[in-house]
Motif scaffolding. Structure first.
Motif, mmCIF file in Angstrom:
data_model
loop_
_atom_site.group_PDB
_atom_site.id
_atom_site.type_symbol
_atom_site.label_atom_id
_atom_site.label_comp_id
_atom_site.label_asym_id
_atom_site.label_seq_id
_atom_site.Cartn_x
_atom_site.Cartn_y
_atom_site.Cartn_z
ATOM 1 N N TYR A 23 -4.873 1.255 -11.069
ATOM 2 C CA TYR A 23 -4.099 1.014 -9.860
ATOM 3 C C TYR A 23 -3.956 -0.492 -9.646
ATOM 4 O O TYR A 23 -4.950 -1.210 -9.579
ATOM 5 C CB TYR A 23 -4.801 1.662 -8.663
ATOM 6 N N ASP A 27 -5.408 -10.057 1.924
ATOM 7 C CA ASP A 27 -4.585 -9.217 2.794
ATOM 8 C C ASP A 27 -4.581 -9.777 4.219
ATOM 9 O O ASP A 27 -3.546 -9.802 4.894
ATOM 10 C CB ASP A 27 -5.120 -7.781 2.822
ATOM 11 N N LEU A 40 0.811 -1.227 0.000
ATOM 12 C CA LEU A 40 0.000 0.000 0.000
ATOM 13 C C LEU A 40 0.843 1.275 0.000
ATOM 14 O O LEU A 40 0.305 2.373 0.140
ATOM 15 C CB LEU A 40 -0.906 0.004 1.239
ATOM 16 N N ARG A 87 -2.177 -3.559 -7.331
ATOM 17 C CA ARG A 87 -1.565 -3.842 -6.029
ATOM 18 C C ARG A 87 -1.174 -5.320 -5.999
ATOM 19 O O ARG A 87 -1.767 -6.132 -6.695
ATOM 20 C CB ARG A 87 -2.597 -3.525 -4.938
ATOM 21 N N ARG A 88 -0.206 -5.651 -5.200
ATOM 22 C CA ARG A 88 0.224 -7.036 -4.978
ATOM 23 C C ARG A 88 0.785 -7.667 -6.256
ATOM 24 O O ARG A 88 0.620 -8.860 -6.485
ATOM 25 C CB ARG A 88 -0.924 -7.888 -4.429
ATOM 26 N N GLY A 136 -9.396 -0.523 2.426
ATOM 27 C CA GLY A 136 -9.872 -1.517 1.474
ATOM 28 C C GLY A 136 -9.162 -2.862 1.493
ATOM 29 O O GLY A 136 -8.970 -3.482 0.451
ATOM 30 N N LEU A 137 -8.775 -3.330 2.674
ATOM 31 C CA LEU A 137 -8.148 -4.656 2.733
ATOM 32 C C LEU A 137 -9.182 -5.738 2.439
ATOM 33 O O LEU A 137 -10.378 -5.552 2.647
ATOM 34 C CB LEU A 137 -7.533 -4.895 4.118
ATOM 35 N N ASP A 138 -8.693 -6.882 1.939
ATOM 36 C CA ASP A 138 -9.587 -8.008 1.661
ATOM 37 C C ASP A 138 -9.057 -9.281 2.317
ATOM 38 O O ASP A 138 -8.079 -9.240 3.081
ATOM 39 C CB ASP A 138 -9.785 -8.178 0.150
ATOM 40 N N TYR A 181 0.801 -13.761 -0.827
ATOM 41 C CA TYR A 181 0.899 -13.080 -2.125
ATOM 42 C C TYR A 181 1.904 -13.784 -3.025
ATOM 43 O O TYR A 181 1.684 -13.954 -4.219
ATOM 44 C CB TYR A 181 1.358 -11.632 -1.974
#
Lengths: 89, 293
Positions: free
Chosen positions: B33, A51, A23, B35-36, A46-48, B92
């Protein structure tokens, strides 16, 4: 000292979340309020569930094992709650 | 079935380019955007977004991501976590080892909700992608597709020599991804993908090319075509020139995609015959015709 009363500890948790959840492009530790929701559509962070899993592995460094995703989401409602879970006293 | 090329891109970078530099490059070509994502996914996204170049692909666009090694760096990290550190792999990292994670992100980033495939076949991954794409076009299953080759640099000299049978260091190593956007509509196209096929020798190669086009090609060779074979190939197919993309741009495991994509971008109004050779010594040809500017 309870985790939620320790500013340095809460900052450490915020840094952990930012790093583990990739993030850094959007948040700095000071951008995350102690009481704001971390998960869900209405959350700014907005973590899921992925995460949550990532953080549950990362917090093993605090000798904490959380294997139930529901528990994880409950204790991670906010930074304040999570800090108290990781350090209750 | 003719496959018309609407876009082509090649993103190559030096091995070890910092992830932050790749993220900045991605931000230059996409406002989405992400992420990960890891290095491999970044390479995929940059190339694919460059190929589309700000246009909107049809919603049913398919993604065919070809690769020799897949998510190599992340796989190494996960294996290290499990076997060296005796710990659980980070989620991840584990998710990103799955071969189709990169093609998922490409589809998500570009709004390409058609079929989504990740394809690998020793030394011929990009050609296999073209084959599958041609079949899907013929069946009418796909009308617009992004076809790419993506690989990270492989730092192992031993592995390189074992795989390719030539000394490590004989080519300049790079990493990246190269893409074509292909549709069944000729309007606005910059070239045509004439197909791919396997042959035993240069004589068969000449016949294969003649079936598809009457023109004299520029010829390009994959890394494993021996120098001793090249003159015979050039003579047999009546090549008018050689497109030496490996010397010009460097080599990585998906270099065939790089060569074809660069040709489409750099050589208008010409015909390319790309020759690859697999381990048992069979040849696979790919023909591409570019539109005049």
């Amino acid at each position: 000292m309870k985790g939620s009363l320790d500013e340095a500890f809460k900052r450490e948790i915020k840094e952990l979340i930012i790093e583990e959840c990739d993030l850094a492009d959007r948040f700095r530790p000071e951008d995350i309020r102690d009481d704001e929701p971390l998960f869900g559509r209405n959350s700014r962070i907005g973590l899921d569930s992925i995460d949550a899993l990532q953080i549950s592995i990362a917090v093993q460094r605090y000798n904490v094992n959380i294997t139930d995703s529901k528990v994880m989401r409950r204790v991670m409602t906010s930074i304040r709650d999570f800090a108290d879970y990781l350090r209750p006293e | 079935m003719t496959m018309y090329i609407q876009g082509a891109s090649a993103f190559i970078t030096e091995p070890g380019t910092p992830p932050q530099a790749l993220k900045e490059e991605l931000a230059r070509v996409s406002t989405a955007y992400f992420r990960r994502i890891n290095r491999y996914i970044l390479l995929s996204l940059i190339g694919a977004h460059r190929c589309v170049a700000g246009r909107t692909v049809p919603a049913d666009t398919a993604v065919y991501l070809t690769t020799e090694r897949g998510n190599l760096g992340e796989t190494e990290a996960v294996l290290r976590q499990i076997f060296r550190q005796h710990s659980l792999p980070m989620p991840y990292s584990f998710i990103n080892t799955m071969s189709n994670t990169a093609s998922f992100y490409v589809a998500q980033g570009l709004g390409a909700a058609g079929p989504n495939l990740s394809i690998s076949d020793r030394l011929l991954s990009f050609e296999r992608g073209i084959e599958l794409l041609a079949v899907d076009f013929m069946r009418g299953r796909v009308r617009s597709a992004l076809l790419g080759g993506v690989d990270e640099a492989n730092p192992s000299a031993i592995h390189f020599e074992r795989t390719y049978g030539i000394p490590a260091g004989s080519v300049r190593g790079v990493e990246g991804s190269a893409w074509l956007w292909v549709t069944d509509e000729p309007e606005g196209s910059i070239g045509r993908l004439l197909g791919t096929g396997a042959v035993r020798d240069a004589g068969e190669g000449r016949a294969w090319l003649k079936e598809r086009t009457g023109g004299s090609p520029v010829i390009a060779y994959g890394l494993t075509v021996p120098a001793t074979d090249r003159e015979a190939w050039s003579r047999a197919v009546g090549a008018v020139d050689e497109f030496d993309y490996l010397t010009g741009h460097g080599w990585f495991d998906s270099a065939t995609a790089l060569g074809i994509s660069r040709f489409v971008q750099d050589c208008p109004g010409r015909l390319l015959l790309h020759v690859s050779r697999d381990r048992p010594g069979r040849y696979t040809l790919t023909a591409v015709e570019t539109a005049a500017k």
